[in-house]
Scaffold this active site. Structure first.
Site, PDB file in Angstrom:
ATOM      1  N   HIS A  36       0.832  -1.209   0.000  1.00 51.89           N
ATOM      2  CA  HIS A  36       0.000   0.000   0.000  1.00 51.89           C
ATOM      3  C   HIS A  36       0.867   1.259   0.000  1.00 51.89           C
ATOM      4  O   HIS A  36       0.428   2.318   0.433  1.00 51.89           O
ATOM      5  CB  HIS A  36      -0.985   0.012   1.175  1.00 51.89           C
ATOM      6  CG  HIS A  36      -2.114  -0.970   0.978  1.00 51.89           C
ATOM      7  ND1 HIS A  36      -3.343  -0.611   0.479  1.00 51.89           N
ATOM      8  CD2 HIS A  36      -2.170  -2.301   1.182  1.00 51.89           C
ATOM      9  CE1 HIS A  36      -4.119  -1.685   0.410  1.00 51.89           C
ATOM     10  NE2 HIS A  36      -3.428  -2.721   0.828  1.00 51.89           N
ATOM     11  N   SER A 131       0.456 -12.105  -9.549  1.00 53.09           N
ATOM     12  CA  SER A 131       0.377 -11.260 -10.740  1.00 53.09           C
ATOM     13  C   SER A 131       0.501 -12.005 -12.066  1.00 53.09           C
ATOM     14  O   SER A 131       1.366 -11.727 -12.893  1.00 53.09           O
ATOM     15  CB  SER A 131       1.396 -10.106 -10.691  1.00 53.09           C
ATOM     16  OG  SER A 131       0.898  -9.062 -11.501  1.00 53.09           O
ATOM     17  N   SER A 133      -1.553 -11.457 -14.171  1.00 54.01           N
ATOM     18  CA  SER A 133      -1.957 -10.420 -15.139  1.00 54.01           C
ATOM     19  C   SER A 133      -0.728  -9.697 -15.699  1.00 54.01           C
ATOM     20  O   SER A 133      -0.637  -9.472 -16.904  1.00 54.01           O
ATOM     21  CB  SER A 133      -2.938  -9.434 -14.507  1.00 54.01           C
ATOM     22  OG  SER A 133      -2.415  -8.850 -13.343  1.00 54.01           O
ATOM     23  N   GLU A 165      -3.882  -2.539 -18.503  1.00 54.69           N
ATOM     24  CA  GLU A 165      -4.668  -3.023 -17.362  1.00 54.69           C
ATOM     25  C   GLU A 165      -5.622  -1.933 -16.848  1.00 54.69           C
ATOM     26  O   GLU A 165      -6.768  -2.201 -16.515  1.00 54.69           O
ATOM     27  CB  GLU A 165      -3.726  -3.514 -16.251  1.00 54.69           C
ATOM     28  CG  GLU A 165      -4.457  -4.247 -15.141  1.00 54.69           C
ATOM     29  CD  GLU A 165      -3.617  -5.323 -14.458  1.00 54.69           C
ATOM     30  OE1 GLU A 165      -2.556  -5.712 -14.981  1.00 54.69           O
ATOM     31  OE2 GLU A 165      -4.041  -5.778 -13.383  1.00 54.69           O
ATOM     32  N   ASP A 177       3.906  -4.383 -10.603  1.00 53.18           N
ATOM     33  CA  ASP A 177       3.929  -5.755 -11.114  1.00 53.18           C
ATOM     34  C   ASP A 177       4.657  -5.853 -12.449  1.00 53.18           C
ATOM     35  O   ASP A 177       5.481  -6.738 -12.676  1.00 53.18           O
ATOM     36  CB  ASP A 177       2.497  -6.282 -11.278  1.00 53.18           C
ATOM     37  CG  ASP A 177       1.737  -6.292  -9.965  1.00 53.18           C
ATOM     38  OD1 ASP A 177       2.348  -5.982  -8.932  1.00 53.18           O
ATOM     39  OD2 ASP A 177       0.531  -6.604  -9.993  1.00 53.18           O
TER      40      ASP A 177
END
Ligand code: ADP
Ligand code: MG
Length: 387
Positions: A36, A131, A133, A165, A177
């Protein structure tokens, strides 16, 4: 990897009747520390893992892009000129199509490049926080960069993956990522400044220190967590505004004294997580360089405590995985990812791996939790052309 390569080559030939022009692959990632902190313009320290997505690709004579994946029976085909109006409509295929679209936004002339056939296979677990993605985006980005002769830099390809994305798939994610997947190196992490996007490779030396990193996937879905994630982001923005800084990146640990006076208790604790987490990333990088990986355990533990108590994004399954790993010989452990589910990681001596696996399985069974998946990952090479 060689199995994946054979499979994807065979599939490509079945689909197209010809051999691919080449094979490209890109890894998933684990974030060692820095949670975060990305949207607060702070620091993260992910590494590429030994799980990859591989793409067989070949140019076509027309201007059509066609994608297939072992992930699905469906083959998706669309004219390059129609990508823009097809945003967000193709399910899983939005990831590879989105990358082609995003490259069009960042320099490729989609009216001039050849069409492409893409066949995708992967051993990155989907939705486990590793990840998959970014792995698919980066493998496709590298393939298209080569076949379309774009000559783009890896940081630019990372940005194209993120753009795909964010704007094509519609998921509001950061650049971490894709940076890990494209810039990762064997046995090293990528120290990324999310404000400047400067990236530095930091050797990890896990194997030399007799260590490995365990992923402990609780299987708890974080799909219901969208609200919680948005709320945390809003708290961070409110905290920065109340303290008169552009983002929480601009606060040091010493500023927390003033923050406590100005902020309500909840906002203060959200801010304290981000500010101390940024410092922990810097401390981990410094400790890796001076003392080596075996000395970073307590910083990982402190990160978990901060996410559990200050940011309040842990769940009982994540806490149990972390506690059980630590009780059974892990040097450090923490939950990873957005929170409310997903996976934790533990830095462990290689000879403690099976003891910890058995202990975590046992503890989950005892608490009536669904069986977790606990497996080691190795810091590995970033995206590459494989043949
Ligand atoms: P993760 O944490 O794994 O990145 P995401 O929800 O961000 O989870 O991305 C997962 C999605 O990416 C899948 O639902 C699918 O749409 C797409 N995806 C990932 N890997 C593949 C693949 N090998 N083939 C096709 N689609 C994939
Ligand atoms: Mg993802």
């Amino acid at each position: 990897m060689s199995d994946l390569r054979d499979d994807v080559r065979t599939l490509f030939t079945e689909l197209t009747g010809r051999a691919p022009d080449g094979l490209w692959s890109a890894p998933g990632r684990v974030n060692l520390i820095g949670e975060h902190t990305d949207y607060n313009e702070g620091f993260v320290l992910p590494f590429a893992i030994d799980r990859r997505t591989i793409v067989a690709a070949g140019a076509r004579e027309d201007a059509v892009i066609r994608v297939a994946s072992t992930f699905s029976d469906e083959v998706v085909e669309i004219a390059l000129s129609e990508l823009d109006s097809a945003r967000g409509s193709a399910g899983w295929a939005d990831y590879p199509l989105g990358v082609a679209w995003a490259l069009g936004r960042s320099g490729a002339d989609l009216a001039a490049v050849p069409g492409i056939d893409l066949v995708i296979d992967s051993n990155v677990p989907v939705g486990a926080g590793l990840s998959s993605s970014a792995a698919i985006e980066c493998a496709v980005a590298l393939a298209l960069d080569d076949l379309w002769r774009l000559g783009m830099s890896r940081p630019d390809l990372a940005r194209a993956g993120q753009l795909a994305e964010n704007e094509f798939v519609g998921a509001p994610t950061g650049i971490m990522d894709q940076s890990a997947s494209l810039l990762g190196q064997l046995d090293a992490a990528v120290f990324l400044d999310c404000r400047s996007l400067d990236a530095e490779v930091v050797p990890l030396g896990f194997a030399a220190a007799g260590l490995t990193l365990l992923v402990m996937d609780t299987g708890v879905s974080h799909s219901h967590a969208t609200g919680g994630y948005g709320e945390r982001r809003a708290s961070c923005e409110a905290g920065a505004a109340a303290l008169g800084v552009p983002s929480l990146r601009d606060l040091a640990v010493d500023d927390l004294v003033r923050a406590r006076e100005v902020l309500d208790d909840v906002t203060f604790r959200r801010v304290r997580h981000v500010v101390t987490e940024n410092q922990r990333v810097l401390d981990v990088v410094r400790t890796l360089r001076s003392e080596g990986a075996s000395a970073i355990g307590s910083l990982l533990d402190a990160s978990h405590t901060s996410m559990r108590d200050d940011f309040e994004i842990s769940v009982p399954e994540l806490d149990l995985a972390v506690e059980t790993a630590l009780e059974n010989g892990a040097l450090g452990a923490r939950m990873t990812g957005g929170g409310f589910g997903g996976a934790a990681i533990a830095l462990v001596p290689i000879d403690a791996v099976s003891r910890i696996q058995v202990a975590v399985d046992g503890a989950f069974a005892e608490h009536g939790f669904a069986a977790p998946e606990v497996y080691p990952v190795r810091p590995s090479e970033g995206a590459a052309r494989d043949s």
